[in-house]
Scaffold this motif. Structure first.
Motif, PDB file in Angstrom:
ATOM      1  N   PHE A  73       0.854  -1.186   0.000  1.00 27.44           N
ATOM      2  CA  PHE A  73       0.000   0.000   0.000  1.00 27.44           C
ATOM      3  C   PHE A  73       0.891   1.238   0.000  1.00 27.44           C
ATOM      4  CE2 PHE A  73      -2.509  -3.352   1.865  1.00 27.44           C
ATOM      5  CZ  PHE A  73      -3.801  -3.143   1.396  1.00 27.44           C
ATOM      6  N   PHE A  74       0.675   2.134  -0.934  1.00 27.99           N
ATOM      7  CA  PHE A  74       1.443   3.375  -0.984  1.00 27.99           C
ATOM      8  C   PHE A  74       0.857   4.433  -0.050  1.00 27.99           C
ATOM      9  CE2 PHE A  74       2.408   1.912  -5.502  1.00 27.99           C
ATOM     10  CZ  PHE A  74       3.573   1.275  -5.100  1.00 27.99           C
ATOM     11  N   ALA A  75      -0.420   4.292   0.262  1.00 33.96           N
ATOM     12  CA  ALA A  75      -1.082   5.168   1.225  1.00 33.96           C
ATOM     13  C   ALA A  75      -2.145   4.331   1.936  1.00 33.96           C
ATOM     14  CB  ALA A  75      -1.730   6.363   0.534  1.00 33.96           C
ATOM     15  N   TYR A  76      -2.539   4.772   3.093  1.00 31.13           N
ATOM     16  CA  TYR A  76      -3.582   4.042   3.804  1.00 31.13           C
ATOM     17  C   TYR A  76      -4.885   4.143   3.001  1.00 31.13           C
ATOM     18  CZ  TYR A  76      -5.728   1.843   7.836  1.00 31.13           C
ATOM     19  OH  TYR A  76      -6.353   0.938   8.664  1.00 31.13           O
ATOM     20  N   PRO A  77      -5.596   3.032   2.836  1.00 34.47           N
ATOM     21  CA  PRO A  77      -6.847   3.080   2.063  1.00 34.47           C
ATOM     22  C   PRO A  77      -7.797   4.152   2.599  1.00 34.47           C
ATOM     23  CG  PRO A  77      -6.213   0.815   2.486  1.00 34.47           C
ATOM     24  CD  PRO A  77      -5.281   1.666   3.292  1.00 34.47           C
ATOM     25  N   ALA A  78      -8.328   4.940   1.702  1.00 35.04           N
ATOM     26  CA  ALA A  78      -9.190   6.047   2.098  1.00 35.04           C
ATOM     27  C   ALA A  78     -10.525   5.536   2.636  1.00 35.04           C
ATOM     28  CB  ALA A  78      -9.414   6.983   0.919  1.00 35.04           C
ATOM     29  N   LYS A  79     -11.070   6.261   3.578  1.00 32.15           N
ATOM     30  CA  LYS A  79     -12.391   6.012   4.149  1.00 32.15           C
ATOM     31  C   LYS A  79     -12.582   4.542   4.565  1.00 32.15           C
ATOM     32  CE  LYS A  79     -14.454   9.738   1.447  1.00 32.15           C
ATOM     33  NZ  LYS A  79     -15.483  10.122   0.432  1.00 32.15           N
ATOM     34  N   PRO A  80     -11.767   4.060   5.476  1.00 37.40           N
ATOM     35  CA  PRO A  80     -11.919   2.669   5.922  1.00 37.40           C
ATOM     36  C   PRO A  80     -13.291   2.420   6.538  1.00 37.40           C
ATOM     37  CG  PRO A  80     -10.452   3.895   7.379  1.00 37.40           C
ATOM     38  CD  PRO A  80     -10.691   4.763   6.197  1.00 37.40           C
ATOM     39  N   GLN A  81     -13.857   1.278   6.197  1.00 35.31           N
ATOM     40  CA  GLN A  81     -15.206   0.935   6.627  1.00 35.31           C
ATOM     41  C   GLN A  81     -15.175  -0.098   7.750  1.00 35.31           C
ATOM     42  OE1 GLN A  81     -18.033   2.525   5.215  1.00 35.31           O
ATOM     43  NE2 GLN A  81     -16.311   3.763   4.461  1.00 35.31           N
ATOM     44  N   ARG A  82     -16.139   0.031   8.663  1.00 34.54           N
ATOM     45  CA  ARG A  82     -16.292  -0.966   9.725  1.00 34.54           C
ATOM     46  C   ARG A  82     -16.868  -2.237   9.119  1.00 34.54           C
ATOM     47  NH1 ARG A  82     -18.747   0.074  15.735  1.00 34.54           N
ATOM     48  NH2 ARG A  82     -17.260   1.810  15.513  1.00 34.54           N
ATOM     49  N   VAL A  83     -16.263  -3.371   9.433  1.00 36.77           N
ATOM     50  CA  VAL A  83     -16.687  -4.657   8.883  1.00 36.77           C
ATOM     51  C   VAL A  83     -17.557  -5.417   9.872  1.00 36.77           C
ATOM     52  CG1 VAL A  83     -15.893  -6.873   7.972  1.00 36.77           C
ATOM     53  CG2 VAL A  83     -14.616  -4.783   7.452  1.00 36.77           C
ATOM     54  N   LEU A  84     -17.180  -5.380  11.147  1.00 37.72           N
ATOM     55  CA  LEU A  84     -17.886  -6.144  12.169  1.00 37.72           C
ATOM     56  C   LEU A  84     -18.901  -5.258  12.878  1.00 37.72           C
ATOM     57  CD1 LEU A  84     -14.775  -7.955  13.711  1.00 37.72           C
ATOM     58  CD2 LEU A  84     -16.285  -8.774  11.880  1.00 37.72           C
ATOM     59  N   THR A  85     -19.995  -5.848  13.310  1.00 41.03           N
ATOM     60  CA  THR A  85     -21.023  -5.102  14.028  1.00 41.03           C
ATOM     61  C   THR A  85     -20.923  -5.387  15.517  1.00 41.03           C
ATOM     62  OG1 THR A  85     -22.614  -6.904  13.721  1.00 41.03           O
ATOM     63  CG2 THR A  85     -22.585  -5.169  12.063  1.00 41.03           C
ATOM     64  N   GLY A  86     -21.335  -4.413  16.300  1.00 36.80           N
ATOM     65  CA  GLY A  86     -21.341  -4.605  17.745  1.00 36.80           C
ATOM     66  C   GLY A  86     -19.933  -4.671  18.321  1.00 36.80           C
ATOM     67  N   VAL A  87     -19.852  -5.207  19.538  1.00 41.64           N
ATOM     68  CA  VAL A  87     -18.556  -5.394  20.190  1.00 41.64           C
ATOM     69  C   VAL A  87     -18.325  -6.894  20.349  1.00 41.64           C
ATOM     70  CG1 VAL A  87     -18.617  -3.189  21.397  1.00 41.64           C
ATOM     71  CG2 VAL A  87     -19.564  -5.226  22.501  1.00 41.64           C
ATOM     72  N   PRO A  88     -17.072  -7.345  20.294  1.00 39.06           N
ATOM     73  CA  PRO A  88     -16.812  -8.785  20.333  1.00 39.06           C
ATOM     74  C   PRO A  88     -16.898  -9.407  21.719  1.00 39.06           C
ATOM     75  CG  PRO A  88     -14.753  -7.590  20.110  1.00 39.06           C
ATOM     76  CD  PRO A  88     -15.848  -6.573  19.992  1.00 39.06           C
ATOM     77  N   ALA A  89     -16.661  -8.627  22.778  1.00 40.30           N
ATOM     78  CA  ALA A  89     -16.615  -9.191  24.125  1.00 40.30           C
ATOM     79  C   ALA A  89     -17.975  -9.101  24.805  1.00 40.30           C
ATOM     80  CB  ALA A  89     -15.543  -8.492  24.947  1.00 40.30           C
ATOM     81  N   ASP A  90     -18.093  -9.776  25.956  1.00 45.81           N
ATOM     82  CA  ASP A  90     -19.378  -9.843  26.659  1.00 45.81           C
ATOM     83  C   ASP A  90     -19.412  -9.000  27.920  1.00 45.81           C
ATOM     84  OD1 ASP A  90     -17.741 -11.214  28.394  1.00 45.81           O
ATOM     85  OD2 ASP A  90     -18.763 -13.149  28.186  1.00 45.81           O
ATOM     86  N   GLY A  91     -18.424  -8.126  28.112  1.00 42.26           N
ATOM     87  CA  GLY A  91     -18.400  -7.258  29.274  1.00 42.26           C
ATOM     88  C   GLY A  91     -17.611  -7.794  30.455  1.00 42.26           C
ATOM     89  N   SER A  92     -17.284  -9.074  30.439  1.00 43.75           N
ATOM     90  CA  SER A  92     -16.515  -9.650  31.545  1.00 43.75           C
ATOM     91  C   SER A  92     -15.038  -9.306  31.393  1.00 43.75           C
ATOM     92  CB  SER A  92     -16.695 -11.168  31.588  1.00 43.75           C
ATOM     93  OG  SER A  92     -16.202 -11.772  30.411  1.00 43.75           O
TER      94      SER A  92
END
Length: 548
Positions: A73-92
């Motif tokens: 990559f010559f530059a960081y990809p413009a406008k990176p998009q979120r792929v995953l929804t929510g948060v991965p952990a359960d709060g513990s």
């Protein structure tokens, strides 16, 4: 910044000896799996490796190749998009432990990046962060006191490692084997070769911390200094290399050719195998047993005797050597592709015309010597045994942390919060002073739990990415790998460290002229007697099982 025009045959781009990769594959980057307590084999013994499912959500400027060249990559990809929804952990709460090779960052209560990371994960990730030199002892202490945490980096040299993993760590086979890994798309994006290092006793016990060819060792040169002094920047033969070292050395001006004796490169120059060689009959031979090893020692001894190596190299750290390289008191330095970023970050801003060239290794016959390919993994991380629900939650967290470049998850994990830990220069993230002390792109070692595939990307320096890609295109296809990757030797785990110390001391004695090169035959014989032959036998057993 100017970039000297260099002959593309050899340059591409505008302690005492480098020991990396010299003696052993005893870390997890070089050994990995076992079906017995002594020898071992790879994942072909009773388990299907995770399927490779490439993440295609981001398009590189120069695509990687099947030979192992990473995406560029010559530059960081413009406008990176979120792929995953929510948060991965359960709060513990989640506890873990990792090594670090830089200054330890501020603790969680004083670290805004860490706090933001916990928000994105959805749980407090409490890490014990230990300097790399102290990590083996810390790991052993944690094993004895059941203090490793929920997820942790594994000391690959720990004795009886397969038994430890089987008794303490979660078997991840059912969650990750084959197409099951599709539930964790960023983990599925990790190269197949990396997963070989996570299989022990026929089961998947870890998550790879990938590196691949980025960890290949090569020679770097101050290309601007070569041009300034009118020295040929393309030594094709070993004699040419020595002559260039002589021309780049002037002790009266406190300048020397080499930051240290580049023993890894000297071995490559003489055609030695990447630590071990295996023939068609499955017989393993270590590089130190072969006659050309003495040729490499003789050349290293000569470089020191002729005062072509920085005189303070004997007790120097890599940081010292990089400083000499940047200051111009040494013009050649042995390091890895992945160190190129630090070479420029430390030096380029204050030096007019600063430019680093990458050598194709000279040889006796004038053709580039085969590059020793870096091992697939730096290490692995593992999970403490737990119930299925928590195992899946921890894997979701690790999946989030493995997000590849160009995703919003990667930008957040690597650089933190915009305006706090980084700013944008066009699309490139630039760390703030706070980011350099707190964030993963600075010092925070979250990448030693898991890391996405290492891209060829250097923010604000597209010419560096191009230079590395061009060098890799020439060097990687003909490179050689260590054939013990994917094998495990119990003896290497228990006695390898002691053997390495003995051999290293003997190498240094010869390089410094305290012992003759002819003494090496006795050193190699003692290495075989003290454990080398047993290590060989265990690798041969694993290799035979793999190829049955």
């Amino acid at each position: 910044m100017s970039h000297p025009s260099l002959d593309r045959r050899t340059f591409l781009g505008a302690g005492l000896l480098g020991m990396a990769g010299l003696l052993t594959a005893g870390s997890l980057s070089g050994c990995s799996t076992s079906t017995t307590t002594s020898g071992g084999s790879v994942a072909g013994a009773g388990v299907t490796l995770p399927s490779y499912i490439r993440f295609d959500g981001v398009t590189p400027d120069l695509p990687g190749t099947d030979a192992g060249i990473p995406d560029t990559f010559f530059a960081y990809p413009a406008k990176p998009q979120r792929v995953l929804t929510g948060v991965p952990a359960d709060g513990s709460a989640i506890r873990g432990s990792v090594p670090i090779n830089q200054a330890v960052p501020p603790g969680m209560d004083r670290n805004s990046y860490w706090q933001a990371l916990n928000e994105r994960i959805g749980s407090d990730l409490s890490l014990t962060i230990t300097p790399g030199a102290d990590f083996p002892q810390r790991f052993a202490t944690a094993v004895a006191g059941d203090g490793l945490g929920d997820v942790f980096n594994v000391d690959g040299a720990f004795p009886q490692l397969p038994q430890l993993l089987e008794s303490t760590c979660q078997d991840l086979t059912e969650y990750l084997s084959g197409d099951a890994i599709a539930d964790y798309p960023f983990l599925a994006n990790l190269p197949t070769d990396s997963w070989r290092g996570t299989v022990f006793n026929g089961k998947i016990y870890g998550i790879p911390v990938t590196r691949g060819v980025q960890s290949s060792v090569l020679l770097m040169a101050r290309a601007d200094l070569f041009e300034e002094r009118g020295v040929d920047p393309a030594p094709a033969t070993i004699d040419d290399f020595v002559r260039a070292c002589e021309e780049m050395t002037d002790p009266r001006a406190n300048t020397w050719a080499l930051t240290s004796v580049p023993m890894v490169m000297l071995q490559q120059m003489y055609g030695l195998p990447n630590t071990w060689a295996v023939d068609d009959d499955g017989t393993f031979t270590h590089a130190l047993e072969l006659e050309p090893y003495k040729d490499a020692l003789e050349l290293g001894r000569r470089l020191i005797a002729d005062e072509l190596v920085h005189p303070d190299s004997v007790d120097s750290a890599t940081a010292d050597q990089k400083m000499w390289f940047g200051a111009g008191s040494a013009a050649l330095h042995q390091d890895t592709y992945s160190s190129m970023g630090s070479m420029y970050e430390s030096n380029a801003d204050g030096l007019e015309g600063y430019s680093v060239g990458l050598l194709l290794t000279p040889s006796e016959d004038g053709e580039p010597a085969p590059l020793w390919l870096g091992n697939p993994n730096n290490s692995i991380s593992a999970l403490k045994k737990t119930d299925p629900a928590r195992t899946k939650m921890l894997l979701e967290v690790l999946n989030w942390l493995a997000a590849p470049i160009g995703t919003e998850e990667h930008l957040s994990r690597k650089y933190g919060v915009e305006g706090v830990h980084y700013t944008l220069d066009d699309a490139d993230p630039v760390l703030t002073p706070l980011g350099k002390t707190e964030a993963c792109g600075g010092t925070f070692p979250i990448e030693y739990l898991v890391d996405g595939p290492r891209p060829n990307y250097y923010p604000g320096r597209p010419h560096v990415a191009q230079d590395i890609h061009d060098h890799m295109e020439q060097a990687i296809p003909g490179g050689v790998r260590n054939p013990t990757v994917g094998l495990y030797s119990g003896t290497q785990g228990t006695t390898g460290g002691r053997l390495n110390t003995t051999v290293t001391d003997a190498v240094n004695s010869i390089l410094l002229g305290r012992e003759p090169v002819s003494s090496w035959d006795a050193v190699a014989a003692d290495w075989r007697k003290q454990g080398g032959d047993t290590i060989r036998k265990e690798y041969e057993e694993g290799h035979a099982e793999l190829n049955a």
